[in-house]
Scaffold this motif. Structure first.
Motif, mmCIF file in Angstrom:
data_model
loop_
_atom_site.group_PDB
_atom_site.id
_atom_site.type_symbol
_atom_site.label_atom_id
_atom_site.label_comp_id
_atom_site.label_asym_id
_atom_site.label_seq_id
_atom_site.Cartn_x
_atom_site.Cartn_y
_atom_site.Cartn_z
ATOM 1 N N SER A 18 12.666 -2.076 -9.593
ATOM 2 C CA SER A 18 13.412 -0.868 -9.969
ATOM 3 C C SER A 18 13.548 -0.800 -11.486
ATOM 4 O O SER A 18 13.365 -1.796 -12.187
ATOM 5 C CB SER A 18 14.806 -0.906 -9.352
ATOM 6 N N TYR A 19 13.891 0.371 -11.985
ATOM 7 C CA TYR A 19 14.030 0.565 -13.433
ATOM 8 C C TYR A 19 15.114 -0.336 -14.019
ATOM 9 O O TYR A 19 15.043 -0.729 -15.179
ATOM 10 C CB TYR A 19 14.308 2.044 -13.747
ATOM 11 N N GLN A 48 8.409 -4.864 -5.037
ATOM 12 C CA GLN A 48 9.053 -3.615 -5.452
ATOM 13 C C GLN A 48 9.936 -3.910 -6.667
ATOM 14 O O GLN A 48 10.677 -4.896 -6.657
ATOM 15 C CB GLN A 48 9.952 -3.066 -4.340
ATOM 16 N N ASP A 67 11.800 6.537 -9.354
ATOM 17 C CA ASP A 67 11.711 5.786 -8.104
ATOM 18 C C ASP A 67 11.246 4.357 -8.384
ATOM 19 O O ASP A 67 10.620 4.088 -9.400
ATOM 20 C CB ASP A 67 10.698 6.445 -7.156
ATOM 21 N N ASP A 68 11.551 3.472 -7.430
ATOM 22 C CA ASP A 68 11.048 2.105 -7.549
ATOM 23 C C ASP A 68 9.517 2.125 -7.522
ATOM 24 O O ASP A 68 8.919 3.053 -6.985
ATOM 25 C CB ASP A 68 11.567 1.243 -6.396
ATOM 26 N N LYS A 69 8.941 1.082 -8.085
ATOM 27 C CA LYS A 69 7.472 1.032 -8.149
ATOM 28 C C LYS A 69 6.998 -0.252 -7.489
ATOM 29 O O LYS A 69 7.597 -1.305 -7.686
ATOM 30 C CB LYS A 69 7.064 1.076 -9.628
ATOM 31 N N SER A 70 5.923 -0.158 -6.708
ATOM 32 C CA SER A 70 5.359 -1.384 -6.138
ATOM 33 C C SER A 70 4.287 -1.900 -7.086
ATOM 34 O O SER A 70 3.445 -1.154 -7.559
ATOM 35 C CB SER A 70 4.786 -1.125 -4.741
#
Length: 342
Positions: free
Chosen positions: A249-250, A247, A229-232
């Motif tokens: 993303s990978y 945010q 999942d995306d990370k904040s």
């Protein structure tokens, strides 16, 4: 000799740029970040390992966090010695002893290390009461830890991606046939992420945050089979100076790491091109083994596999493969005498 033997304890140490691991009596008794915190005024070490790593980037001027190892070798002799000493003192079985026992140690070192750097490791070990000190090359230890029979006349290729260096080696008959040590590894990946966040998001993040990003959503390719999942991410906005969150993303992290991973790929390709043909034939059948924390980067195995057209296997518990191998070498000193450096 009998009495001395009774007084001697055996330990295996993987002295890494990012993490130090120690095995005593077949158990991993120390697994801590290689970092110390020093009081600037008194010069005393106030914390080591996990405790010191929590202070990283959050210190005032009287506390300094030091990573005593850089690129796989000792950069701060005094701090590294104190760190090893404190780790050894914290081993539960050795705490009970009235006086510090003599130690028989096997320590692993990068394969691209110089004589001087080797002596620094040895002297550090002798000053923490190491009476018999053996050194073993990291790719060797990784191969033993993965469970390969390195004494066979068969070629095996190891890629060990640590914190400071990536060690690539082709091993046969208990020796390293061709190897390459490049200083592109976990730390460089972390710095790539810091740089990417600065340039693409105007967000200034610290080392600990960047490392967390790398572990949680780091990737070597932009098309993962099961993406995280995306990370904040929180940090400081470079334009306004205010704390802010973005945010990520990978895919972005894959972009950030691409150049460094290319260099690792090139080093692997170069090592393959220097491999004698008989061993190349073996490697075609056995493939490439990955060890070290960097091998856990998502999609790296697939990417290397596509580049080399070889099967790529990740060691189980890759972070501990090297120390496991060092521990096995320590237990079977006679069998591995030829590969240990006295």
């Amino acid at each position: 000799m009998g009495f001395f033997d009774f007084m001697t304890e055996e330990i295996a140490i993987d002295l890494g740029t990012a993490n130090t691991l120690i095995i005593h009596l077949d158990k991993v008794v120390v697994d801590s970040p290689s970092i110390v915190a020093r009081d600037r005024v008194s010069g005393k070490i106030i914390a080591v390992g996990r405790e010191a790593s929590m202070m990283q980037g959050k210190t005032h001027e009287n506390i300094k966090t030091i990573r005593p190892l850089k690129d796989g070798v000792i950069a701060d002799f005094d701090a590294s010695e104190k760190m090893i000493n404190m780790f050894i003192k914290n081993i539960p079985a050795l705490k009970k002893k009235w006086f510090p026992p003599a130690l028989r140690m096997v320590i692993c070192i990068p394969s691209g290390i110089t004589e001087v750097e080797m002596r620094a490791v040895r002297e550090s070990a002798e000053r923490v009461n190491g009476k018999e000190v053996y050194l073993i090359h990291e790719p060797m230890a990784a191969a033993i830890g993965i469970g390969l029979d390195i004494m066979q006349p068969k070629g095996n290729m190891i890629v060990d991606i640590g914190g400071g260096t990536t060690e690539i080696a082709v091993i046969a008959l208990g020796g390293i046939v061709c190897d390459k040590s490049v200083k592109i590894a976990g730390d460089v990946f972390t710095n790539d992420i810091i740089y990417y966040m600065r340039t693409q998001h105007n967000l200034y993040v610290g080392e600990s945050t960047a490392e967390a990003i790398k572990i949680e959503i780091g990737s070597a390719t932009e098309d993962l089979k099961s993406p995280p999942d995306d990370k904040s991410i929180q940090g400081r906005d470079l334009l306004t100076g205010k704390p802010k969150q973005v945010q990520v993303s990978y895919r972005e992290i894959a972009k950030a790491l691409d150049k460094s991973i290319l260099r690792v790929e090139d080093a692997v390709m170069e090592t393959l091109s220097q491999t004698p043909p008989e061993l190349a034939a073996d490697i075609y059948n056995t493939g490439i083994y990955l060890a070290g924390g960097g091998s856990m980067l998502r999609g790296l195995d697939r990417r290397l596999s596509q580049k080399t057209d070889l099967p790529v296997y990740i060691a189980e518990d890759p972070l501990r493969a090297v120390v496991r191998g060092t521990g096995i070498a320590l237990k079977n000193l006679e069998r591995y005498k030829s590969i240990l450096i006295k």
